[in-house]
Write a protein that holds these residues in place. Structure first.
Motif, PDB file in Angstrom:
ATOM      1  N   LEU A 159       0.748  -1.291   0.239  1.00 48.31           N
ATOM      2  CA  LEU A 159      -0.062  -0.074  -0.076  1.00 48.31           C
ATOM      3  C   LEU A 159       1.091   1.294  -0.153  1.00 48.31           C
ATOM      4  N   ALA A 160       2.172   1.218   0.454  1.00 49.23           N
ATOM      5  CA  ALA A 160       2.882   2.351   0.634  1.00 49.23           C
ATOM      6  C   ALA A 160       3.575   2.330  -0.677  1.00 49.23           C
ATOM      7  N   ASN A 161       3.561   1.380  -1.592  1.00 51.83           N
ATOM      8  CA  ASN A 161       4.099   1.477  -3.034  1.00 51.83           C
ATOM      9  C   ASN A 161       5.782   1.465  -2.977  1.00 51.83           C
ATOM     10  N   ALA A 162       6.330   0.684  -2.192  1.00 49.57           N
ATOM     11  CA  ALA A 162       7.750   0.718  -2.213  1.00 49.57           C
ATOM     12  C   ALA A 162       8.216   0.669  -3.625  1.00 49.57           C
ATOM     13  N   ASP A 163       9.614   1.091  -3.785  1.00 44.65           N
ATOM     14  CA  ASP A 163      10.185   1.219  -5.018  1.00 44.65           C
ATOM     15  C   ASP A 163      11.143  -0.069  -4.987  1.00 44.65           C
ATOM     16  N   VAL A 164      12.110  -0.051  -3.879  1.00 49.51           N
ATOM     17  CA  VAL A 164      13.086  -0.942  -3.895  1.00 49.51           C
ATOM     18  C   VAL A 164      12.871  -1.729  -2.556  1.00 49.51           C
ATOM     19  N   ILE A 165      12.922  -3.205  -2.715  1.00 46.69           N
ATOM     20  CA  ILE A 165      13.027  -4.049  -1.556  1.00 46.69           C
ATOM     21  C   ILE A 165      14.269  -4.791  -1.729  1.00 46.69           C
ATOM     22  N   ALA A 166      15.027  -4.838  -0.505  1.00 47.42           N
ATOM     23  CA  ALA A 166      16.228  -5.696  -0.563  1.00 47.42           C
ATOM     24  C   ALA A 166      16.311  -6.525   0.634  1.00 47.42           C
ATOM     25  N   ALA A 167      16.108  -7.650   0.591  1.00 42.80           N
ATOM     26  CA  ALA A 167      16.031  -8.404   1.712  1.00 42.80           C
ATOM     27  C   ALA A 167      16.849  -9.950   1.553  1.00 42.80           C
ATOM     28  N   TYR A 168      17.141 -10.409   2.591  1.00 42.56           N
ATOM     29  CA  TYR A 168      17.609 -11.751   2.789  1.00 42.56           C
ATOM     30  C   TYR A 168      16.854 -12.807   3.612  1.00 42.56           C
ATOM     31  N   PRO A 169      16.750 -13.878   3.165  1.00 39.72           N
ATOM     32  CA  PRO A 169      15.731 -14.884   4.064  1.00 39.72           C
ATOM     33  C   PRO A 169      16.265 -15.166   5.462  1.00 39.72           C
ATOM     34  N   ILE A 170      15.421 -15.181   6.390  1.00 42.01           N
ATOM     35  CA  ILE A 170      15.839 -15.611   7.812  1.00 42.01           C
ATOM     36  C   ILE A 170      14.670 -15.924   8.777  1.00 42.01           C
ATOM     37  N   THR A 171      14.680 -16.985   9.126  1.00 47.13           N
ATOM     38  CA  THR A 171      13.460 -17.359  10.018  1.00 47.13           C
ATOM     39  C   THR A 171      13.520 -16.489  11.341  1.00 47.13           C
ATOM     40  N   PRO A 172      12.545 -15.764  11.799  1.00 42.18           N
ATOM     41  CA  PRO A 172      10.950 -15.998  11.414  1.00 42.18           C
ATOM     42  C   PRO A 172      10.516 -14.900  10.170  1.00 42.18           C
ATOM     43  N   GLN A 173      11.453 -14.381   9.671  1.00 41.51           N
ATOM     44  CA  GLN A 173      11.125 -13.074   8.710  1.00 41.51           C
ATOM     45  C   GLN A 173      10.533 -13.600   7.307  1.00 41.51           C
ATOM     46  N   HIS A 179       8.225 -15.353   5.703  1.00 44.44           N
ATOM     47  CA  HIS A 179       7.108 -15.147   5.354  1.00 44.44           C
ATOM     48  C   HIS A 179       6.834 -13.653   4.664  1.00 44.44           C
ATOM     49  N   ILE A 180       7.467 -12.659   4.937  1.00 44.82           N
ATOM     50  CA  ILE A 180       7.074 -11.247   4.688  1.00 44.82           C
ATOM     51  C   ILE A 180       7.921 -11.392   3.331  1.00 44.82           C
ATOM     52  N   VAL A 181       9.249 -11.727   2.989  1.00 46.80           N
ATOM     53  CA  VAL A 181       9.831 -11.648   1.855  1.00 46.80           C
ATOM     54  C   VAL A 181       9.229 -12.551   0.872  1.00 46.80           C
ATOM     55  N   GLU A 182       8.535 -13.866   1.125  1.00 48.83           N
ATOM     56  CA  GLU A 182       7.776 -14.404   0.207  1.00 48.83           C
ATOM     57  C   GLU A 182       6.635 -13.938  -0.128  1.00 48.83           C
ATOM     58  N   ARG A 183       6.088 -13.461   0.631  1.00 46.90           N
ATOM     59  CA  ARG A 183       4.713 -12.587   0.239  1.00 46.90           C
ATOM     60  C   ARG A 183       5.050 -11.483  -0.615  1.00 46.90           C
ATOM     61  N   GLU A 221      11.480  -2.816  -7.400  1.00 47.02           N
ATOM     62  CA  GLU A 221      12.695  -3.815  -7.870  1.00 47.02           C
ATOM     63  C   GLU A 221      12.795  -4.620  -6.421  1.00 47.02           C
ATOM     64  N   PHE A 222      12.879  -5.883  -6.531  1.00 45.91           N
ATOM     65  CA  PHE A 222      12.940  -6.807  -5.570  1.00 45.91           C
ATOM     66  C   PHE A 222      14.573  -7.254  -5.553  1.00 45.91           C
ATOM     67  N   ILE A 223      15.422  -6.746  -4.726  1.00 45.27           N
ATOM     68  CA  ILE A 223      16.899  -7.153  -4.837  1.00 45.27           C
ATOM     69  C   ILE A 223      17.081  -8.618  -3.818  1.00 45.27           C
ATOM     70  N   CYS A 224      17.294  -9.548  -4.405  1.00 46.40           N
ATOM     71  CA  CYS A 224      17.507 -10.790  -3.647  1.00 46.40           C
ATOM     72  C   CYS A 224      19.020 -11.013  -3.586  1.00 46.40           C
ATOM     73  N   VAL A 225      19.421  -9.985  -2.231  1.00 47.07           N
ATOM     74  CA  VAL A 225      20.842 -10.182  -2.101  1.00 47.07           C
ATOM     75  C   VAL A 225      21.349 -11.147  -1.538  1.00 47.07           C
ATOM     76  N   PHE A 281      12.361  -0.989   1.425  1.00 51.31           N
ATOM     77  CA  PHE A 281      11.860  -1.879   2.651  1.00 51.31           C
ATOM     78  C   PHE A 281      12.831  -2.775   2.503  1.00 51.31           C
ATOM     79  N   THR A 282      13.029  -3.423   4.005  1.00 48.83           N
ATOM     80  CA  THR A 282      13.717  -4.419   4.141  1.00 48.83           C
ATOM     81  C   THR A 282      13.357  -4.827   5.388  1.00 48.83           C
ATOM     82  N   CYS A 283      13.537  -6.270   5.640  1.00 45.11           N
ATOM     83  CA  CYS A 283      12.907  -6.896   6.813  1.00 45.11           C
ATOM     84  C   CYS A 283      14.175  -7.999   7.243  1.00 45.11           C
ATOM     85  N   THR A 284      14.273  -8.213   8.710  1.00 49.73           N
ATOM     86  CA  THR A 284      15.165  -9.407   8.979  1.00 49.73           C
ATOM     87  C   THR A 284      14.905  -9.833  10.561  1.00 49.73           C
TER      88      THR A 284
END
Lengths: 318, 395
Positions: free
Chosen positions: B21-35, B37-41, B54-58, B79-82
């Motif tokens: 909803l915020a219409n982010a332009d760039v997302i860069a994130a690396y998967p780690i439990t328990p985060q 589901h956010i990157v998957e979604r 742009e989703f940067i799979c770093v 946006f990022t999450c970890t």
């Protein structure tokens, strides 16, 4: 001697020698705080001339960052950002993606900005190699310039994985039980080639037009491009500052640092020397090598010749 | 009042909806439990074209934050999450957006730190980064996770704020739990999040040098400016939450109070366990005890004034930490004590540590903390030294 060299260079140099085509505009302004005779500052100046104004530079921590950005002054006439030591390629990834997304979404108009990362040999082949590998693998549209002065010069000449075999540094000192650096220089350009990116090249400010040519190709290639630039350092290599150009020339002419490019996997020697000068000629003016005994110099000579031969084979030179 | 629609959503999906909803332009994130589901979604949203980013799979969290820094400096909404170790790997980079005033928004699914390896929730990760100059706020349920993430963009990107902002959701307790929540419609949110415009974004048409080298003659001034600006973010945070409340009917405060009327003892919690703590307070109130609950919604900047106001009439504050500051007790307890130190009339403070590495804290343990606090206060008054008790430890 100059004449001799001219002959040896042959036609490649004549083709590239085009000083009138080079802009007089300086995007890396004078007045910075580099040491006298700094090969790296010279290389940065050439790179900036080749790239022009439509560029964003990301700089790693290191000599260039320190000498060019002391608050409240700056040497940069183009947008420039420094954040940390090891993350240049990561920051470039973000900037490139930002421009890509925002142009696609109509938030900015696409003005074909070039994105460039600058780092030293430590920031590239040691601490920054993960971020660089990631960015090359993901295929961002950027040029990465490694300014290789073969040790951590900014912190006081500590060895890196790019320091050559036998060189003295403050953390590879010469002692009763040590000849200095005991490992061979990491071949960073080959590591870049292994990522199957469109453009990899080696360059040296002693060959400014070749260097500018490669930088231009790098930014125009439309994918990850890697240019590894040998940047002679009088302070760390322990030679008189007036010999910087000479050191770069000798590194190339002895085969210690061959100049070549790899375009979509195809090797091409920029300058070929069927008869390499002895490495001793390159090493003798540098006090970092002065402790080396003949047998070690011969060991280095053999290695350089072997590597050079291998490179010639890759380039298809008979 | 905006109505939206009520639906069951996992906490991770609620966060992803806010980012969409915020219409982010760039997302860069690396998967780690328990985060994860956010990157998957978010990846699905980008793949389906529901979010144009742009989703940067770093290749690491260090790069995730570095890429966000670059993108934000170039004028993008990011946006990022970890979680846990990932936040620790980001640690070095976290100082950059706070010092360079880049409004990176991050969601942290709070997780314990190794060793031994634990993927479950506590607050060790968020406490290790509390002095960096990120605005840090906590959600207690999925609705809050959504609301606070949405508000984080509005707060961080305000040109009078320009500080990176972190929303903490407890790992698994929120990230993996499906709850009823109200999701506003796209058009209802549209007016709430204005276009991001950094005043000095990297642009060849207007060259700037960012991240210069600061020797001693100028470094302290940059830090003073940062500290003043950071403290001044509180009015903007309040203003944003007030406007959000007016629009969507859900109101947030820096320090939240629950049944604090005439309370002699206040329990202080942070994050998802607060809802269990409320049940303990309800039971004790029913038994006639004069107890209440306060929760820190905003952790940084620390809401000194609101906190002092919240506890001004109580005799004892019982603090639960979900983190150990080794050799020092609990970090929240230390800060609470220092926040009260200058007051002439101040309550006693009793600290407990619990809920480490995902260990649940049942209602009985909250009641135990409150009940045993009085005994500890008497011991303090007798001049005895009281150690911070770790609750629920098997001997």
């Amino acid at each position: 001697m100059e004449e001799e060299r001219g002959k040896e260079m042959g036609k490649e140099e004549a083709e590239l020698f085009a000083p009138r085509l080079v802009t007089t505009e300086e995007n890396f302004a004078p007045g910075h705080r580099a040491c006298i005779g700094c090969g790296e500052a010279l290389a940065v100046r050439h790179v900036c001339k080749a790239m022009g104004k439509n560029v964003i530079i990301v700089n790693a921590t290191g000599c260039i960052e320190i000498i060019s950005s002391l608050l409240p002054q700056t040497s940069w006439c183009v947008p420039w950002i420094h954040t940390l030591f090891e993350n240049v390629a990561a920051v470039v990834s973000g900037i490139e993606s930002a421009y890509k997304a925002r142009a696609r979404k109509g938030k900015i108009h696409d003005k074909d900005v070039k994105f460039v990362g600058f780092a030293g040999d430590g920031g590239t082949s040691d601490i920054g190699i993960q971020a660089l590998s990631g960015a090359m693998e993901r295929g961002h549209n950027f040029l990465y310039c490694c300014f290789d002065n073969e040790a951590y010069m900014n912190t006081g000449i500590q060895r890196s994985s790019s320091t050559p075999y036998g060189a003295w540094t403050t953390t590879a000192p010469v002692g009763k039980k040590s000849i200095g650096q005991t490992t061979w220089k990491k071949n960073m350009p080959e590591i870049a080639v292994a990522h199957a990116i469109p453009y990899v090249a080696t360059a040296c400010p002693s060959y400014p037009f070749d260097l500018m040519d490669k930088v231009r190709k790098g930014v125009e290639m439309g994918g990850p491009a890697y240019v590894h630039i040998l940047s002679p350092c009088p302070t760390g290599w322990r030679y008189p500052p007036n010999l910087t150009i000479e050191m770069g020339r000798l590194a190339v002419e002895t085969g210690v640092f061959p100049l070549y490019e790899v375009i979509n996997g195809e090797y091409r020697l920029s300058f070929d020397f069927p008869n390499l000068k002895p490495v001793r000629e390159y090493m003798k003016a540098q006090r970092r090598f002065r402790h080396l005994t003949d047998d070690i110099v011969e060991k280095i000579q053999a290695r350089v010749e072997k590597e050079y031969l291998r490179l010639r084979e890759k380039a298809g030179v008979e | 009042m905006k109505k939206g629609k009520i639906l069951g959503l996992e906490g991770s999906f609620a966060v992803a909806e806010a980012v969409r909803l915020a219409n982010a332009d760039v997302i860069a994130a690396y998967p780690i439990t328990p985060q994860t589901h956010i990157v998957e979604r978010l990846s699905e949203m980008v793949a389906d074209g529901d979010l144009d980013a742009e989703f940067i799979c770093v290749e690491s969290e260090h790069t995730a934050m570095s890429a966000c820094v670059g993108a934000s400096a170039a004028g993008a909404r990011v946006f990022t999450c970890t979680a846990g170790q990932g936040l620790e790997l980001m640690h070095e980079v976290l100082y950059i957006p706070s010092s360079m005033r880049l409004p990176v928004v991050a969601v942290i699914a709070n997780r314990a730190l190794s060793a031994p390896l634990s993927v479950w929730c506590d607050h060790s990760d968020m406490m290790a980064i509390r002095d960096i100059g990120w605005i840090q706020m906590l959600a207690e349920n999925n609705q809050q996770a959504f609301d606070l993430t949405l508000c984080a963009y509005r707060i961080a990107e305000d040109n009078e704020v320009l500080f990176p902002t972190m929303v903490h959701i407890d790992g698994f307790y929120l990230s993996h739990v499906i709850e009823d929540m109200t999701l506003p419609d796209d058009e209802e949110v549209a007016g709430f999040i204005p276009e991001y415009k950094h005043p000095f974004a990297l642009d060849p048409d207007k060259p700037v040098s960012m991240g210069c080298y600061g020797p001693p003659f100028i470094y302290p001034e940059t830090k003073k400016a940062q500290e003043v600006a950071f403290e001044n973010t509180i009015p903007k945070i309040l203003e944003t939450w007030r406007e959000f409340g007016d629009l969507f009917g859900r109101h947030y405060a820096l320090v939240e109070k629950y049944r604090m009327e005439h309370a002699k003892i206040a329990l202080l919690t942070m994050g998802s366990c607060s809802e269990t703590a409320m049940l303990a307070i309800d039971e004790m109130r029913a038994e006639g005890e004069e107890v209440g609950l306060i929760r820190l919604r905003l952790w940084r900047p620390f809401p000194f004034r609101e906190f002092r106001e919240a506890v001004k009439d109580v005799e004892v504050v019982v603090v639960l930490d979900r983190c150990v500051s080794f050799g020092m007790g609990g970090p929240v307890c230390s800060e609470v004590k220092s926040a009260l130190y200058d007051l002439r009339k101040k309550p006693n403070v009793v600290g407990f540590i619990g809920g480490l590495g995902g260990r649940d804290i049942p209602i009985e343990e909250f009641k135990y903390m409150i009940q045993s606090a009085l005994g500890k206060v008497k011991a303090i008054e007798r001049g005895e030294e009281i150690e911070t008790e770790m609750i629920g430890i098997r001997e």
